[in-house]
Design an enzyme around this catalytic site. Structure first.
Site, PDB file in Angstrom:
ATOM      1  N   CYS A 102      42.589 -57.276  -2.942  1.00  0.00           N
ATOM      2  CA  CYS A 102      41.965 -55.958  -2.797  1.00  0.00           C
ATOM      3  C   CYS A 102      42.998 -54.920  -2.365  1.00  0.00           C
ATOM      4  CB  CYS A 102      40.831 -55.997  -1.770  1.00  0.00           C
ATOM      5  SG  CYS A 102      40.050 -54.374  -1.619  1.00  0.00           S
ATOM      6  N   THR A 107      41.953 -54.761  -9.330  1.00  0.00           N
ATOM      7  CA  THR A 107      42.393 -53.413  -9.719  1.00  0.00           C
ATOM      8  C   THR A 107      43.883 -53.193  -9.414  1.00  0.00           C
ATOM      9  OG1 THR A 107      41.669 -52.671  -7.560  1.00  0.00           O
ATOM     10  CG2 THR A 107      40.122 -52.391  -9.358  1.00  0.00           C
TER      11      THR A 107
HETATM   12  C1  LIG Z   1      33.525 -50.083  -7.349  1.00  0.00           C
HETATM   13  C2  LIG Z   1      34.307 -51.371  -7.413  1.00  0.00           C
HETATM   14  C3  LIG Z   1      34.212 -52.281  -6.351  1.00  0.00           C
HETATM   15  C4  LIG Z   1      34.927 -53.491  -6.413  1.00  0.00           C
HETATM   16  N1  LIG Z   1      34.802 -54.393  -5.395  1.00  0.00           N
HETATM   17  C5  LIG Z   1      35.449 -55.586  -5.472  1.00  0.00           C
HETATM   18  C6  LIG Z   1      35.258 -56.578  -4.460  1.00  0.00           C
HETATM   19  O1  LIG Z   1      34.487 -56.422  -3.512  1.00  0.00           O
HETATM   20  N2  LIG Z   1      35.962 -57.747  -4.573  1.00  0.00           N
HETATM   21  C7  LIG Z   1      36.827 -57.991  -5.637  1.00  0.00           C
HETATM   22  O2  LIG Z   1      37.439 -59.058  -5.704  1.00  0.00           O
HETATM   23  N3  LIG Z   1      36.976 -57.068  -6.621  1.00  0.00           N
HETATM   24  C8  LIG Z   1      36.315 -55.903  -6.561  1.00  0.00           C
HETATM   25  N4  LIG Z   1      36.472 -54.974  -7.561  1.00  0.00           N
HETATM   26  C9  LIG Z   1      37.335 -55.300  -8.706  1.00  0.00           C
HETATM   27  C10 LIG Z   1      36.518 -55.834  -9.891  1.00  0.00           C
HETATM   28  O3  LIG Z   1      35.808 -57.003  -9.549  1.00  0.00           O
HETATM   29  C11 LIG Z   1      37.461 -56.115 -11.095  1.00  0.00           C
HETATM   30  O4  LIG Z   1      38.393 -57.108 -10.736  1.00  0.00           O
HETATM   31  C12 LIG Z   1      38.217 -54.868 -11.530  1.00  0.00           C
HETATM   32  O5  LIG Z   1      37.407 -53.719 -11.441  1.00  0.00           O
HETATM   33  C13 LIG Z   1      38.744 -54.998 -12.956  1.00  0.00           C
HETATM   34  O6  LIG Z   1      37.716 -55.189 -13.887  1.00  0.00           O
HETATM   35  P1  LIG Z   1      37.042 -53.953 -14.725  1.00  0.00           P
HETATM   36  O7  LIG Z   1      38.157 -53.183 -15.348  1.00  0.00           O
HETATM   37  O8  LIG Z   1      36.147 -54.636 -15.709  1.00  0.00           O
HETATM   38  O9  LIG Z   1      36.293 -53.150 -13.722  1.00  0.00           O
HETATM   39  C14 LIG Z   1      35.763 -53.767  -7.527  1.00  0.00           C
HETATM   40  C15 LIG Z   1      35.853 -52.840  -8.575  1.00  0.00           C
HETATM   41  C16 LIG Z   1      35.136 -51.654  -8.536  1.00  0.00           C
HETATM   42  C17 LIG Z   1      35.239 -50.685  -9.687  1.00  0.00           C
END
Ligand SMILES: Cc1cc2nc3c(=O)[nH]c(=O)nc-3n(C[C@H](O)[C@H](O)[C@H](O)COP(=O)(O)O)c2cc1C
Length: 314
Positions: free
Chosen positions: A138, A201
């Site tokens: 994170c 991210t």
């Molecule tokens: C609003 C938001 C909250 C997130 N919270 C977490 C989290 O609590 N734990 C985690 O491992 N990843 C978290 N992520 C990351 C996502 O699980 C994912 O790994 C990342 O967004 C990439 O995938 P995507 O491009 O499909 O969103 C979060 C992402 C977003 C956008």
């Protein structure tokens, strides 16, 4: 008439109990909270698995607002792991999950190795929980989190300590900020991970030029969405070549073709994140798209597609 293709995947082949998902489409951590409200919008029971919000030992209020900014092709978030804490999750959410047929995986976060261990230990034997996803990636918290995902030694330590206290299948979620993702992946595999998820991210920021200050209350945040897909896909491709445990692909997946790309790059399953924020039912559309692709190509098992692009001659 052709019979429906087999979409089942095994996420933890070296775990004594395994972790079989009915299909490879999962909802990513942090997107649907604990899944309970999302379940009112979408038939969540049709998904491969639900990963809940990153959960820490004590409740967290998260970072200062604003926490979400749209960028071309994605979003920047700095939620900062706002969550109810593990005790409330066990008391209030797990009993609901125990009645669900969709497997629920708890995303565990922490500032110290001890915190990760204590949270994992509390989950032991709790009905309704199918696995742990260790969030060592994170970018939005001031201590811990990504620190563990960019240092091989720390990644190994946190994985082995958690592995020692849990009988649940253990997924470790890696950070794209690691210098060499393959090195960290191999290290956590050796330390006992049953599967690897990538990517979380990427750290980024945006500036409001009228106000002459950062858009996010936390200044920086994590960037996700379509614009990170090529980065995530490449990392899955490279990692799947070197590890023997399953890889879960995540990052910018917004349609069935994106998901199939990840599976062909070597992912056993995929997680959908940002795309669900705008179209909640996109996970089910992706699942249907995979099913149609398989029917169209006359394929019986989705597992036959895993890594299909690894050995192409082009
Ligand atoms: C609003 C938001 C909250 C997130 N919270 C977490 C989290 O609590 N734990 C985690 O491992 N990843 C978290 N992520 C990351 C996502 O699980 C994912 O790994 C990342 O967004 C990439 O995938 P995507 O491009 O499909 O969103 C979060 C992402 C977003 C956008």
């Amino acid at each position: 008439m052709r019979k429906s293709p087999n979409l089942r995947v095994q996420l933890a082949p070296r775990h004594p109990k395994g972790l079989v998902l009915p299909n490879p489409v999962m909802i990513a951590a942090g997107i649907a909270g604990y899944g309970t409200e999302y379940a009112e919008l979408v038939d969540i029971q049709k998904l491969g698995a639900v990963v809940c919000k990153g959960t820490t030992l004590m409740p967290r209020r998260g970072n200062a607002q604003p926490r979400l900014v749209e960028t071309p092709g994605g979003v920047l978030n700095s939620v900062g792991l706002e969550n109810t804490g593990i005790d409330a999750l066990i008391e209030e959410k797990a009993p609901i999950w125990a009645r669900w047929q969709v497997p629920v995986i708890v995303n565990v976060a922490g500032e110290t190795i001890d915190e990760y261990m204590t949270v994992a230990r509390k989950l032991e034997g709790v009905p309704g929980i199918s696995g742990i996803e260790l969030n060592i990636s994170c970018p939005n918290i001031s201590a811990g989190g990504m620190e563990f995902g960019v240092d091989c030694g720390l990644a190994v330590q946190v994985t082995s300590v958690v592995k020692a206290v849990t009988k649940l299948p253990l997924i470790v979620k890696l950070s794209p900020s690691a210098t060499d993702i393959r090195e960290i992946a191999l290290a956590v595999e050796e330390a006992g991970a049953d599967a690897i998820c990538l990517i979380n991210t990427l750290r980024g920021m945006a500036i409001d030029v009228d106000q002459r200050k950062p858009c996010l209350g936390n200044i920086t945040g994590g960037i996700s969405g379509s614009l990170i897909k090529p980065v995530a896909l490449h990392m899955v491709f490279e990692t799947a070549k070197v590890v023997r445990i399953p890889v879960i692909g995540c990052g910018g997946i917004a349609c069935a073709e994106d998901a199939l790309e990840f599976i062909m790059a070597g992912a056993t399953a995929v997680q959908i994140g940002t795309a669900c924020l705008t179209i909640p039912e996109v996970c089910l559309t992706i699942l249907e798209g995979i099913r149609h692709f398989m029917l169209d190509k006359g394929l019986d098992n989705v597992t036959d597609l895993i890594g299909a692009a690894q050995h192409s001659d082009c």
